[in-house]
Design a protein around this motif. Structure first.
Motif, PDB file in Angstrom:
ATOM      1  N   ARG A   1      -5.593  16.240  -3.069  1.00  0.00           N
ATOM      2  CA  ARG A   1      -5.801  15.519  -2.143  1.00  0.00           C
ATOM      3  C   ARG A   1      -5.063  14.386  -1.834  1.00  0.00           C
ATOM      4  NH1 ARG A   1     -12.485  15.516  -1.149  1.00  0.00           N
ATOM      5  NH2 ARG A   1     -12.814  17.768  -1.548  1.00  0.00           N
ATOM      6  N   PRO A   2      -4.785  13.556  -0.413  1.00  0.00           N
ATOM      7  CA  PRO A   2      -4.172  12.402  -0.618  1.00  0.00           C
ATOM      8  C   PRO A   2      -4.892  11.438  -0.612  1.00  0.00           C
ATOM      9  CG  PRO A   2      -4.438  13.397   1.643  1.00  0.00           C
ATOM     10  CD  PRO A   2      -4.982  14.398   0.767  1.00  0.00           C
ATOM     11  N   PHE A   3      -4.477  10.237  -1.063  1.00  0.00           N
ATOM     12  CA  PHE A   3      -5.070   8.841  -1.106  1.00  0.00           C
ATOM     13  C   PHE A   3      -4.235   7.804  -0.925  1.00  0.00           C
ATOM     14  CE2 PHE A   3      -3.485   9.748  -5.474  1.00  0.00           C
ATOM     15  CZ  PHE A   3      -3.397   8.572  -5.765  1.00  0.00           C
ATOM     16  N   ARG A   4      -4.733   6.633  -0.860  1.00  0.00           N
ATOM     17  CA  ARG A   4      -3.859   5.483  -0.632  1.00  0.00           C
ATOM     18  C   ARG A   4      -4.232   4.603  -1.826  1.00  0.00           C
ATOM     19  NH1 ARG A   4      -4.540   3.690   5.969  1.00  0.00           N
ATOM     20  NH2 ARG A   4      -3.477   5.858   6.667  1.00  0.00           N
ATOM     21  N   LEU A   5      -3.382   3.727  -2.277  1.00  0.00           N
ATOM     22  CA  LEU A   5      -3.384   2.709  -3.372  1.00  0.00           C
ATOM     23  C   LEU A   5      -2.855   1.443  -2.900  1.00  0.00           C
ATOM     24  CD1 LEU A   5      -4.217   2.681  -6.416  1.00  0.00           C
ATOM     25  CD2 LEU A   5      -1.826   3.182  -6.967  1.00  0.00           C
ATOM     26  N   GLU A   6      -3.886   0.506  -2.864  1.00  0.00           N
ATOM     27  CA  GLU A   6      -3.409  -0.622  -2.541  1.00  0.00           C
ATOM     28  C   GLU A   6      -2.999  -1.486  -3.542  1.00  0.00           C
ATOM     29  OE1 GLU A   6      -3.902  -2.094   0.504  1.00  0.00           O
ATOM     30  OE2 GLU A   6      -5.276  -0.102   1.040  1.00  0.00           O
TER      31      GLU A   6
ATOM     32  N   MET B   1       0.850  -1.142   0.068  1.00  0.00           N
ATOM     33  CA  MET B   1      -0.187   0.148   0.225  1.00  0.00           C
ATOM     34  C   MET B   1       1.042   1.291   0.007  1.00  0.00           C
ATOM     35  SD  MET B   1      -1.422   2.530   2.101  1.00  0.00           S
ATOM     36  CE  MET B   1      -1.404   2.084   3.812  1.00  0.00           C
ATOM     37  N   ARG B   2       0.313   2.373  -1.038  1.00  0.00           N
ATOM     38  CA  ARG B   2       1.311   3.455  -0.972  1.00  0.00           C
ATOM     39  C   ARG B   2       0.607   4.676  -0.714  1.00  0.00           C
ATOM     40  NH1 ARG B   2       5.125   3.803  -6.113  1.00  0.00           N
ATOM     41  NH2 ARG B   2       5.976   5.405  -4.972  1.00  0.00           N
ATOM     42  N   LYS B   3       1.157   5.650   0.154  1.00  0.00           N
ATOM     43  CA  LYS B   3       0.553   6.812   0.370  1.00  0.00           C
ATOM     44  C   LYS B   3       0.776   8.111  -0.718  1.00  0.00           C
ATOM     45  CE  LYS B   3       0.367   6.134   5.405  1.00  0.00           C
ATOM     46  NZ  LYS B   3       0.745   6.670   6.623  1.00  0.00           N
ATOM     47  N   LEU B   4      -0.056   8.309  -1.518  1.00  0.00           N
ATOM     48  CA  LEU B   4      -0.047   9.232  -2.655  1.00  0.00           C
ATOM     49  C   LEU B   4      -0.707  10.602  -2.545  1.00  0.00           C
ATOM     50  CD1 LEU B   4       0.014   6.729  -5.555  1.00  0.00           C
ATOM     51  CD2 LEU B   4       2.078   7.517  -4.391  1.00  0.00           C
ATOM     52  N   ARG B   5      -0.444  11.357  -3.539  1.00  0.00           N
ATOM     53  CA  ARG B   5      -1.415  12.724  -3.652  1.00  0.00           C
ATOM     54  C   ARG B   5      -1.611  13.022  -4.912  1.00  0.00           C
ATOM     55  NH1 ARG B   5      -2.666  17.223  -0.656  1.00  0.00           N
ATOM     56  NH2 ARG B   5      -1.732  16.298   1.189  1.00  0.00           N
ATOM     57  N   TYR B   6      -2.921  13.556  -5.340  1.00  0.00           N
ATOM     58  CA  TYR B   6      -3.139  13.873  -6.605  1.00  0.00           C
ATOM     59  C   TYR B   6      -3.353  15.295  -6.738  1.00  0.00           C
ATOM     60  CZ  TYR B   6      -8.201  14.018  -5.854  1.00  0.00           C
ATOM     61  OH  TYR B   6      -9.542  14.331  -5.217  1.00  0.00           O
TER      62      TYR B   6
ATOM     63  N   VAL C   1       0.011  12.916 -10.267  1.00  0.00           N
ATOM     64  CA  VAL C   1       0.181  12.098  -8.852  1.00  0.00           C
ATOM     65  C   VAL C   1       1.506  12.111  -8.615  1.00  0.00           C
ATOM     66  CG1 VAL C   1      -0.070   9.696  -8.109  1.00  0.00           C
ATOM     67  CG2 VAL C   1      -1.722  10.632  -9.840  1.00  0.00           C
ATOM     68  N   ALA C   2       1.810  12.287  -7.188  1.00  0.00           N
ATOM     69  CA  ALA C   2       3.126  12.303  -6.728  1.00  0.00           C
ATOM     70  C   ALA C   2       3.148  11.645  -5.150  1.00  0.00           C
ATOM     71  CB  ALA C   2       3.668  14.050  -6.338  1.00  0.00           C
ATOM     72  N   SER C   3       4.356  11.243  -4.776  1.00  0.00           N
ATOM     73  CA  SER C   3       4.586  10.767  -3.500  1.00  0.00           C
ATOM     74  C   SER C   3       5.594  11.819  -2.719  1.00  0.00           C
ATOM     75  CB  SER C   3       5.238   9.367  -3.723  1.00  0.00           C
ATOM     76  OG  SER C   3       6.481   9.455  -4.056  1.00  0.00           O
ATOM     77  N   GLN C   4       5.964  11.329  -1.689  1.00  0.00           N
ATOM     78  CA  GLN C   4       6.820  12.275  -0.691  1.00  0.00           C
ATOM     79  C   GLN C   4       7.964  12.503  -1.406  1.00  0.00           C
ATOM     80  OE1 GLN C   4       7.318  10.196   2.831  1.00  0.00           O
ATOM     81  NE2 GLN C   4       5.249  10.906   3.714  1.00  0.00           N
ATOM     82  N   LYS C   5       8.327  11.499  -2.585  1.00  0.00           N
ATOM     83  CA  LYS C   5       9.872  11.702  -3.277  1.00  0.00           C
ATOM     84  C   LYS C   5       9.711  12.662  -4.363  1.00  0.00           C
ATOM     85  CE  LYS C   5      11.658   7.286  -1.773  1.00  0.00           C
ATOM     86  NZ  LYS C   5      12.132   5.987  -1.998  1.00  0.00           N
ATOM     87  N   GLY C   6       8.461  12.950  -4.852  1.00  0.00           N
ATOM     88  CA  GLY C   6       8.114  13.828  -5.989  1.00  0.00           C
ATOM     89  C   GLY C   6       6.990  13.081  -6.809  1.00  0.00           C
ATOM     90  N   ARG C   7       7.116  13.619  -7.986  1.00  0.00           N
ATOM     91  CA  ARG C   7       5.978  13.423  -9.120  1.00  0.00           C
ATOM     92  C   ARG C   7       6.555  12.043  -9.459  1.00  0.00           C
ATOM     93  NH1 ARG C   7       5.710  13.239 -14.473  1.00  0.00           N
ATOM     94  NH2 ARG C   7       3.685  13.702 -15.426  1.00  0.00           N
ATOM     95  N   LEU C   8       5.056  11.271  -9.848  1.00  0.00           N
ATOM     96  CA  LEU C   8       5.308   9.952 -10.332  1.00  0.00           C
ATOM     97  C   LEU C   8       4.639   9.799 -11.571  1.00  0.00           C
ATOM     98  CD1 LEU C   8       4.178   7.814  -7.135  1.00  0.00           C
ATOM     99  CD2 LEU C   8       6.384   8.208  -7.709  1.00  0.00           C
TER     100      LEU C   8
END
Length: 537
Positions: free
Chosen positions: A26-31, A1-6, A57-64
């Motif tokens: 907003r943040p969201f979770r992706l299973e 599961m990853r915590k992401l933000r769009y 879509v991005a994570s804490q490390k940057g744009r995905l």
């Protein structure tokens, strides 16, 4: 599961709808191995070209990842029209094109209410009654239904389709549990409002009404019976199938006389449940003592192709054979009640009677027994507690004045002999012992032969001289509980075989019973008292 933000925006020049936004992140979770969908709504107030910034879509490390740029072209009218789609055909197609589309496509995927306006007459913008009839016939043939289209049956005064519409409408739930009218009929069984249930076995504790009001001790039967009475409240009068059902519920309550009266009102030719009627008639014949009629009817259906009903009629034949003295055998080896009857018939049994200076031993499945004689004080015996065994058990610790071993005749249940001369003029307690069974009796004036099968909680009552079963013999049972108190347990009447199940109840009273005292009472052949232990489990 990853915590992401769009991050997303609506197109330039668009207006948000439904409390929407121009830009949102907003943040969201992706299973794992999954996707997520986010919906947002907008509209364009004018024509033109309107670009949209694609979702990111991005994570804490940057744009995905992100979408591709896109430009919406908004026009006044469609530049291309799909004239083969249902959206086009339903609104703009000819009558023939609409019918053909319905024939060629899966109706479960078609919004049929889009052609509702076509159900009206031509003067009102529709295609007329002929189109209405063609369309609904096609839908009916394809087992499709749409409440909006069928509602036009009222508009066109189509009685048959109006009946179907009303039967499927929400109005049904507001019309009670039963209704019979020209346009709407409500059958509680077909509608699922009520369903007849079979109760087997159902053992009632009391054979007679106790107190002012009737009470059904089995909660489930009581609820079922009350629900059926609620259904009958909507009937203007009872029909033949109602009489059949009422007689069934009355017989379940052991209200035999009332049940037979209602059953007599049933006209066989007027009901659908012919087989059920025949079985009920067989059952009623047992109560009325019309054994020839019961045998004739049961024999007719003894080879019925449905095993359940075949076994029921064969079981009736087996009981008739037992009444005629032809022995007992199970019809269904998996039926607990029938197997118990067979096992009970092979269980060693021993009963003792002493009257008019003669001792009678009634034994089953025994070769011999020992008879012991104890002089006794009759007045002392009857001055003790109601449980007779309380007054006879103490003889087991006393050496008998006389003891004899008696050979029991083969093939005969009864063996009689006179009281020895030395006890002919004395009050004597006679004790018989065989196969671990002990019976002790004093003199009782009666013509009854009472046999107990304690392991299965059954008592069999017959005439002492003829040996014939005594049906309709009243049996009343008291139980001594674990705390030493004695109280009423159950009562009832023997069946046509002279049998009565004195132990079974649908309540848990058997768990607390330690002993039974059984009164057997016949209006012409006297009374007898027996004691028994609860069946071993």
């Amino acid at each position: 599961m990853r915590k992401l933000r769009y991050l997303t925006q609506i197109p330039t020049g668009a207006m948000p709808l439904q409390n929407g936004f121009y830009s949102d992140g907003r943040p969201f979770r992706l299973e794992p191995y999954s996707t997520r969908t986010f919906d947002f709504y907008f509209y364009f107030p004018e024509t033109g070209d309107f670009p949209i910034y694609p979702i990111q879509v991005a994570s804490q490390k940057g744009r995905l990842a992100g979408g591709k740029p896109f430009v919406f072209k908004v026009v006044e009218k469609l530049s291309k029209r799909d004239e083969t789609s249902w959206a086009w055909v339903s609104q703009n197609g000819t009558e023939k094109e609409v019918i053909q589309y319905l024939r060629d496509h899966n109706m479960n995927r078609i919004a049929l209410d889009k052609i509702a306006f076509r159900m009206r007459n031509e003067k009102e913008g529709g295609d007329g009654k002929d189109f209405f009839e063609k369309t609904l016939k096609l839908l009916s043939d394809r087992f499709a239904y749409d409440s909006t289209l069928w509602s036009y049956a009222l508009y066109h005064k189509d009685v048959e389709r109006l009946k179907e519409y009303l039967s499927r409408s929400a109005m049904v739930s507001r019309c009670g549990l039963y209704l019979e009218s020209p346009l709407l009929s409500l059958d509680p069984i077909q509608r699922g409002f009520h369903q007849h249930l079979e109760y087997k076995p159902l053992v009632n504790a009391r054979a007679h009404q106790l107190g002012k009001d009737r009470r059904i001790l089995n909660d489930r039967l009581s609820g079922q019976y009350q629900r059926y009475l609620d259904v009958l409240k909507f009937h203007p009068k009872l029909g033949d199938e109602d009489f059949l059902a009422v007689s069934y519920y009355l017989l379940l309550q052991d209200r035999v006389g009332e049940g037979l009266n209602f059953f007599a009102k049933v006209r066989r030719e007027k009901i659908t449940e012919k087989l059920q009627y025949e079985y009920m008639a067989t059952y009623a014949d047992f109560y009325k003592g019309e054994l020839a009629s019961a045998r004739q009817r049961a024999f007719k259906y003894a080879d019925y192709p449905v095993d359940r009903w075949q076994n029921l009629f064969r079981e009736a034949l087996a009981q008739l054979d037992e009444i005629d003295g032809k022995g007992i055998k199970p019809v269904d080896d998996e039926d607990r009640e029938q197997v118990q009857d067979v096992l009970a018939s092979s269980e060693p049994g021993l009963e003792l009677e002493v009257k008019k200076g003669e001792i009678s031993i009634h034994a089953r499945n025994l070769k011999d027994c020992t008879v012991n004689y104890y002089p006794m004080d009759v007045e002392l015996l009857f001055s003790r507690k109601p449980f007779v065994k309380d007054d006879t058990e103490h003889f087991t610790s006393i050496v008998p004045n006389l003891s004899r071993k008696i050979a029991l005749p083969k093939g005969k249940e009864a063996h009689s002999f006179p009281v020895p001369d030395e006890f002919a003029d004395r009050n004597v307690m006679v004790e018989v012992v065989a196969a671990g069974i002990r019976e002790a009796k004093a003199y009782y004036a009666n013509d009854l032969k009472v046999q107990l099968v304690e392991n299965y909680g059954q008592v069999r009552v017959a005439h002492s001289e003829t040996g014939k079963p005594l049906p309709e013999t009243y049996v009343k049972v008291y139980a001594r509980l674990g705390n030493g108190q004695s109280r009423f347990y159950k009562d009832g009447y023997t069946d046509l075989r002279g049998r009565f199940d004195y132990a079974s109840l649908n309540t848990g009273d058997l768990d607390d019973a330690r002993d039974f005292s059984i009164l057997v009472l016949h209006d012409r052949h006297g009374a007898a008292i027996r004691e028994a232990k609860p069946p071993s489990r």
